[in-house]
Design an enzyme around this catalytic site. Structure first.
Site, PDB file in Angstrom:
ATOM      1  N   CYS A 126       0.809  -1.233   0.000  1.00 33.84           N
ATOM      2  CA  CYS A 126       0.000   0.000   0.000  1.00 33.84           C
ATOM      3  C   CYS A 126       0.832   1.268   0.000  1.00 33.84           C
ATOM      4  O   CYS A 126       0.655   2.149  -0.842  1.00 33.84           O
ATOM      5  CB  CYS A 126      -0.991  -0.016   1.166  1.00 33.84           C
ATOM      6  SG  CYS A 126      -0.224   0.059   2.811  1.00 33.84           S
ATOM      7  N   HIS A 170      -2.587   1.179   6.861  1.00 33.37           N
ATOM      8  CA  HIS A 170      -2.940   1.054   5.449  1.00 33.37           C
ATOM      9  C   HIS A 170      -3.192   2.454   4.875  1.00 33.37           C
ATOM     10  O   HIS A 170      -3.653   3.354   5.576  1.00 33.37           O
ATOM     11  CB  HIS A 170      -4.187   0.178   5.282  1.00 33.37           C
ATOM     12  CG  HIS A 170      -4.472  -0.169   3.852  1.00 33.37           C
ATOM     13  ND1 HIS A 170      -3.642  -0.958   3.101  1.00 33.37           N
ATOM     14  CD2 HIS A 170      -5.489   0.191   3.020  1.00 33.37           C
ATOM     15  CE1 HIS A 170      -4.134  -1.090   1.876  1.00 33.37           C
ATOM     16  NE2 HIS A 170      -5.262  -0.393   1.804  1.00 33.37           N
ATOM     17  N   HIS A 194      -5.734   1.531  -4.287  1.00 36.62           N
ATOM     18  CA  HIS A 194      -4.751   1.067  -3.305  1.00 36.62           C
ATOM     19  C   HIS A 194      -4.261  -0.333  -3.643  1.00 36.62           C
ATOM     20  O   HIS A 194      -4.904  -1.069  -4.389  1.00 36.62           O
ATOM     21  CB  HIS A 194      -5.345   1.105  -1.887  1.00 36.62           C
ATOM     22  CG  HIS A 194      -6.496   0.178  -1.680  1.00 36.62           C
ATOM     23  ND1 HIS A 194      -6.674  -0.557  -0.519  1.00 36.62           N
ATOM     24  CD2 HIS A 194      -7.556  -0.156  -2.478  1.00 36.62           C
ATOM     25  CE1 HIS A 194      -7.782  -1.275  -0.607  1.00 36.62           C
ATOM     26  NE2 HIS A 194      -8.336  -1.053  -1.778  1.00 36.62           N
TER      27      HIS A 194
END
Length: 198
Positions: free
Chosen positions: A114, A162, A174
């Site tokens: 990510c 994240h 993402h």
């Protein structure tokens, strides 16, 4: 009955008239041609004089306040426009990675995690970001979830673990998790933590 002038007096009058004509012609532009057959005038005396510089002759005028304000506003807007262009470029780069595999610790271009996707996308836009999502959550300017714009970074979980890039319409791009490619997801599918504008 008036007397006729003598020849010497007539010659003096003609010479005086010719000199006056020559002086008058000397001030005309050089492009003005004399009629054919006219004798060339005697060269006029050159006159020189000191001329003051234009700055001392013409009054100086201060710029109009509105022009000054417009220039200042343009200078202030330039960094904001550059930042917006960088966000747009980073988003376009991230979107171009759709479908590429997730791999923990990967920073592209063949695979991403990510924060690797975010740092890669912004790096291509000329912005160096920290490597991890937690460090990325400390850069830029904090923005409310309701004020998100495309290109903003959106962070999830507490503590942050994240990150994705907002694309608009309540969605992010993402590198989500192992076994799933870079994709678009709804922002509300994960617990929202914060958002930052680079």
């Amino acid at each position: 009955m008036p007397q006729r002038p003598s020849a010497p007096a007539l010659r003096v009058a003609v010479v005086a008239t010719t000199a006056a004509a020559a002086a008058a012609l000397s001030v005309l532009p050089a492009a003005t041609a004399a009629p054919a057959g006219t004798p060339a005038p005697a060269p006029a005396a050159t006159v020189t004089r000191d001329v003051a510089p234009a700055a001392t002759v013409l009054p100086t005028q201060a710029p109009h306040p509105a022009a000054v304000a417009t220039t200042a506003a343009a200078r202030a807007a330039a960094p904001a426009a550059q930042a917006a262009a960088a966000r747009s470029s980073a988003l376009a780069t991230a979107m171009a990675q759709l479908g590429k595999p997730y791999r923990w610790g990967a920073t592209g271009p063949s695979a991403f995690d990510c924060s690797g996707l975010v740092s890669y996308a912004y790096g291509k836009a000329g912005k160096d970001l920290p490597r991890t999502s937690r460090a990325q959550a400390q850069v830029g300017t904090k923005v409310a979830k309701s004020a998100l714009k495309p290109g903003d970074l959106v962070f999830f979980y507490s503590p942050v673990s994240h990150v994705g890039i907002y694309i608009g319409g309540g969605r992010i791009v993402h590198a989500s998790t192992s076994g799933q490619p870079v994709k678009i997801s709804d922002i509300d599918r994960m617990p929202f933590n914060s958002a930052r504008r680079i």
